[in-house]
Design a protein around this motif. Structure first.
Motif, PDB file in Angstrom:
ATOM      1  N   VAL A 142      95.117  96.966  34.024  1.00  0.00           N
ATOM      2  CA  VAL A 142      94.225  95.628  34.196  1.00  0.00           C
ATOM      3  C   VAL A 142      94.752  95.051  34.726  1.00  0.00           C
ATOM      4  CG1 VAL A 142      93.127  94.711  32.566  1.00  0.00           C
ATOM      5  CG2 VAL A 142      92.371  96.848  31.876  1.00  0.00           C
ATOM      6  N   LEU A 143      94.354  94.512  35.687  1.00  0.00           N
ATOM      7  CA  LEU A 143      95.707  92.500  36.033  1.00  0.00           C
ATOM      8  C   LEU A 143      95.093  91.512  35.407  1.00  0.00           C
ATOM      9  CD1 LEU A 143      95.424  96.163  38.015  1.00  0.00           C
ATOM     10  CD2 LEU A 143      96.178  94.007  40.222  1.00  0.00           C
ATOM     11  N   GLY A 144      95.980  91.267  35.200  1.00  0.00           N
ATOM     12  CA  GLY A 144      96.004  89.476  34.684  1.00  0.00           C
ATOM     13  C   GLY A 144      96.799  88.922  35.147  1.00  0.00           C
ATOM     14  N   TRP A 145      96.472  87.491  35.314  1.00  0.00           N
ATOM     15  CA  TRP A 145      97.282  85.776  36.011  1.00  0.00           C
ATOM     16  C   TRP A 145      97.817  85.346  34.597  1.00  0.00           C
ATOM     17  CZ3 TRP A 145     100.604  83.929  38.297  1.00  0.00           C
ATOM     18  CH2 TRP A 145     100.410  82.416  38.262  1.00  0.00           C
ATOM     19  N   TRP A 146      99.089  85.064  34.520  1.00  0.00           N
ATOM     20  CA  TRP A 146      99.210  84.909  33.631  1.00  0.00           C
ATOM     21  C   TRP A 146      99.312  83.094  33.946  1.00  0.00           C
ATOM     22  CZ3 TRP A 146     104.909  86.246  31.295  1.00  0.00           C
ATOM     23  CH2 TRP A 146     105.110  86.059  30.223  1.00  0.00           C
ATOM     24  N   ARG A 147      98.600  82.753  33.444  1.00  0.00           N
ATOM     25  CA  ARG A 147      97.791  81.364  33.751  1.00  0.00           C
ATOM     26  C   ARG A 147      98.494  80.394  32.799  1.00  0.00           C
ATOM     27  NH1 ARG A 147      94.303  78.433  36.620  1.00  0.00           N
ATOM     28  NH2 ARG A 147      93.425  80.116  36.962  1.00  0.00           N
ATOM     29  N   GLU A 148      99.296  80.931  31.965  1.00  0.00           N
ATOM     30  CA  GLU A 148      99.622  79.846  30.763  1.00  0.00           C
ATOM     31  C   GLU A 148     100.512  80.593  30.104  1.00  0.00           C
ATOM     32  OE1 GLU A 148      96.547  77.798  28.719  1.00  0.00           O
ATOM     33  OE2 GLU A 148      95.490  77.461  29.591  1.00  0.00           O
ATOM     34  N   PRO A 149     101.495  80.557  30.936  1.00  0.00           N
ATOM     35  CA  PRO A 149     103.316  81.230  30.153  1.00  0.00           C
ATOM     36  C   PRO A 149     103.216  81.413  28.956  1.00  0.00           C
ATOM     37  CG  PRO A 149     103.415  80.862  32.969  1.00  0.00           C
ATOM     38  CD  PRO A 149     102.124  80.128  31.982  1.00  0.00           C
ATOM     39  N   SER A 150     103.492  82.252  27.865  1.00  0.00           N
ATOM     40  CA  SER A 150     104.132  82.222  26.546  1.00  0.00           C
ATOM     41  C   SER A 150     105.300  82.532  26.297  1.00  0.00           C
ATOM     42  CB  SER A 150     102.365  82.258  25.434  1.00  0.00           C
ATOM     43  OG  SER A 150     102.270  83.773  25.557  1.00  0.00           O
ATOM     44  N   PRO A 151     106.518  82.672  25.397  1.00  0.00           N
ATOM     45  CA  PRO A 151     106.960  83.183  24.858  1.00  0.00           C
ATOM     46  C   PRO A 151     106.708  84.622  24.507  1.00  0.00           C
ATOM     47  CG  PRO A 151     107.144  81.082  23.798  1.00  0.00           C
ATOM     48  CD  PRO A 151     106.070  81.642  24.302  1.00  0.00           C
ATOM     49  N   VAL A 152     108.171  85.633  25.038  1.00  0.00           N
ATOM     50  CA  VAL A 152     107.820  86.419  24.877  1.00  0.00           C
ATOM     51  C   VAL A 152     109.114  87.408  24.153  1.00  0.00           C
ATOM     52  CG1 VAL A 152     105.421  87.299  26.170  1.00  0.00           C
ATOM     53  CG2 VAL A 152     107.800  87.435  27.533  1.00  0.00           C
ATOM     54  N   GLY A 153     108.479  88.495  23.715  1.00  0.00           N
ATOM     55  CA  GLY A 153     109.857  89.293  23.342  1.00  0.00           C
ATOM     56  C   GLY A 153     109.557  90.513  22.716  1.00  0.00           C
ATOM     57  N   VAL A 154     110.819  91.233  22.143  1.00  0.00           N
ATOM     58  CA  VAL A 154     109.882  92.611  21.191  1.00  0.00           C
ATOM     59  C   VAL A 154     109.844  91.743  19.563  1.00  0.00           C
ATOM     60  CG1 VAL A 154     111.084  94.157  20.389  1.00  0.00           C
ATOM     61  CG2 VAL A 154     112.120  93.954  22.347  1.00  0.00           C
ATOM     62  N   VAL A 155     108.831  92.914  20.041  1.00  0.00           N
ATOM     63  CA  VAL A 155     107.640  92.256  18.441  1.00  0.00           C
ATOM     64  C   VAL A 155     108.930  93.203  16.897  1.00  0.00           C
ATOM     65  CG1 VAL A 155     105.094  92.448  17.206  1.00  0.00           C
ATOM     66  CG2 VAL A 155     106.041  91.397  19.684  1.00  0.00           C
ATOM     67  N   ASP A 156     108.173  94.447  17.448  1.00  0.00           N
ATOM     68  CA  ASP A 156     109.051  95.327  17.017  1.00  0.00           C
ATOM     69  C   ASP A 156     110.125  96.912  17.726  1.00  0.00           C
ATOM     70  OD1 ASP A 156     108.956  97.812  15.285  1.00  0.00           O
ATOM     71  OD2 ASP A 156     106.079  98.488  14.971  1.00  0.00           O
ATOM     72  N   PRO A 157     111.155  96.488  17.152  1.00  0.00           N
ATOM     73  CA  PRO A 157     111.965  97.083  17.928  1.00  0.00           C
ATOM     74  C   PRO A 157     111.817  99.045  17.316  1.00  0.00           C
ATOM     75  CG  PRO A 157     113.028  95.784  16.043  1.00  0.00           C
ATOM     76  CD  PRO A 157     111.602  95.878  16.647  1.00  0.00           C
ATOM     77  N   ASN A 158     110.827  99.639  16.984  1.00  0.00           N
ATOM     78  CA  ASN A 158     110.364 101.019  16.962  1.00  0.00           C
ATOM     79  C   ASN A 158     109.529 101.308  17.643  1.00  0.00           C
ATOM     80  OD1 ASN A 158     112.039 101.235  14.158  1.00  0.00           O
ATOM     81  ND2 ASN A 158     109.789 100.095  12.840  1.00  0.00           N
ATOM     82  N   GLU A 159     109.313  99.934  18.388  1.00  0.00           N
ATOM     83  CA  GLU A 159     107.976 100.959  19.682  1.00  0.00           C
ATOM     84  C   GLU A 159     108.930 100.398  20.900  1.00  0.00           C
ATOM     85  OE1 GLU A 159     104.531  99.986  19.516  1.00  0.00           O
ATOM     86  OE2 GLU A 159     103.754 100.518  17.809  1.00  0.00           O
ATOM     87  N   THR A 160     109.684  98.783  20.631  1.00  0.00           N
ATOM     88  CA  THR A 160     110.111  98.469  22.364  1.00  0.00           C
ATOM     89  C   THR A 160     110.712  97.813  21.861  1.00  0.00           C
ATOM     90  OG1 THR A 160     107.756  97.386  21.845  1.00  0.00           O
ATOM     91  CG2 THR A 160     109.780  95.959  23.503  1.00  0.00           C
TER      92      THR A 160
END
Length: 231
Positions: A142-160
Motif C-alpha cells: 500500500v503506497l502513501g504520502w507522508w503529508r504531515e510527518p509525525s515522530p517515529v521510533g521503536v515502539v516494541d523492541p521485541n518486534e522492531t
C-alpha cells in the motif's frame, strides 16, 4: 484523505488529490504495472497464504524524497533482522482482504510498529498482491504520502530494532546497489543504505518502483553481496 479515525473500522479511501508533483511517476507506475512485472512469486491460485499488507510510505526530508523503513528484531521467527516496510498480517477488524482491509492493516501495523500517526498519511495506491513463499504471506503493498510527518521510533523492541528513513537519492545511487546472492542460489536486488543491507521482498519492491517510475540509474549488476543460510 485517510484520517486516524478511519483506521478503526470506518472506510479508508485512496486519493491522489494534492500529491507533490515528484510522485507523479510513482502514481503512474502503480496504475499501470502488472503483477508479473513485479515478481515471479504470485499468490497461490487456491487462495492459500496469510493475507497481509505493508506500507510503502514516501515522505520529503532534508535531502528530498525518502522512504520509511524499519529493521525487524533479530528474535522474530520470520524475516528476523531484516530491514522492511512497516506491515503485517490482516486482523479480522481490518475488514475485507479484497476491499479496504489491506489499507487499514498497513496503517494499523505502521502505527503499532513505528508510532506513526495515521492521520498524517494520504494513501494513494496499492500494488498487486504478491507472495513470499518462505513465510506464506500474501502481501498487498500500500503506497502513501507522508503529508504531515509525525515522530517515529521503536515502539516494541521485541518486534522492531530500528526505524529509519532512506533518501530516494541514496537508493538510486549506483554505488549503493548490488545483487544479493543466497546460498540457495536465489539472486535479487539489494541496497546498502543507512548502515543496513536491504534485500529480499522489500528490496524487490523498491527496485521495481524505481524502475517503473523512471528513477533507476544504471548500476553494476555483477556487484554481489553474499547472504548466509540464516538470512
Amino acid at each position: 484523505m485517510t484520517r486516524a479515525s478511519d483506521t478503526h473500522g470506518g472506510p479508508v479511501a485512496l486519493s491522489k488529490d494534492g500529491l507533490p508533483g515528484w510522485l507523479d511517476p510513482v502514481v503512474h507506475a502503480v496504475e499501470t504495472v502488472r503483477p508479473r512485472q513485479l515478481s515471479r512469486f504470485l499468490p497461490p491460485e487456491d487462495g492459500a497464504g496469510r493475507q497481509s499488507a505493508v506500507l510503502v510510505l514516501f515522505g520529503e526530508g532534508a535531502r528530498g524524497p525518502e522512504l520509511l523503513l524499519m529493521e525487524r528484531a533479530s528474535s522474530l521467527r520470520s524475516h528476523a533482522g531484516q530491514p522492511s516496510f512497516p506491515g503485517g498480517a490482516l486482523d479480522p477488524e481490518d475488514g475485507d482482504p479484497s476491499g479496504d482491509g489491506p489499507l487499514r492493516a498497513a496503517l494499523r501495523e505502521a502505527e503499532e510498529e513505528t508510532g506513526l500517526e495515521p492521520s498524517g498519511v494520504q494513501l494513494f495506491g496499492a500494488l498487486p498482491r504478491l507472495y513470499i513463499p518462505v513465510s506464506g504471506f500474501v502481501v498487498t503493498p500500500v503506497l502513501g504520502w507522508w503529508r504531515e510527518p509525525s515522530p517515529v521510533g521503536v515502539v516494541d523492541p521485541n518486534e522492531t530494532a530500528r526505524v529509519f528513513t532512506v533518501p530516494v537519492v541514496d537508493l538510486t545511487d549506483p554505488a549503493n546497489r548490488a545483487t544479493a546472492v543466497h546460498p540457495s542460489g536465489h539472486r535479487g536486488p539489494a541496497f546498502l543504505v543507512e548502515s543496513a543491507l536491504v534485500w529480499g521482498f522489500t528490496a524487490g519492491i523498491i527496485d521495481r518502483l524505481l524502475h517503473f517510475a523512471g528513477w533507476e540509474r544504471p548500476w553494476d549488476r555483477e556487484k554481489q553481496v553474499p547472504l548466509d543460510w540464516r538470512a
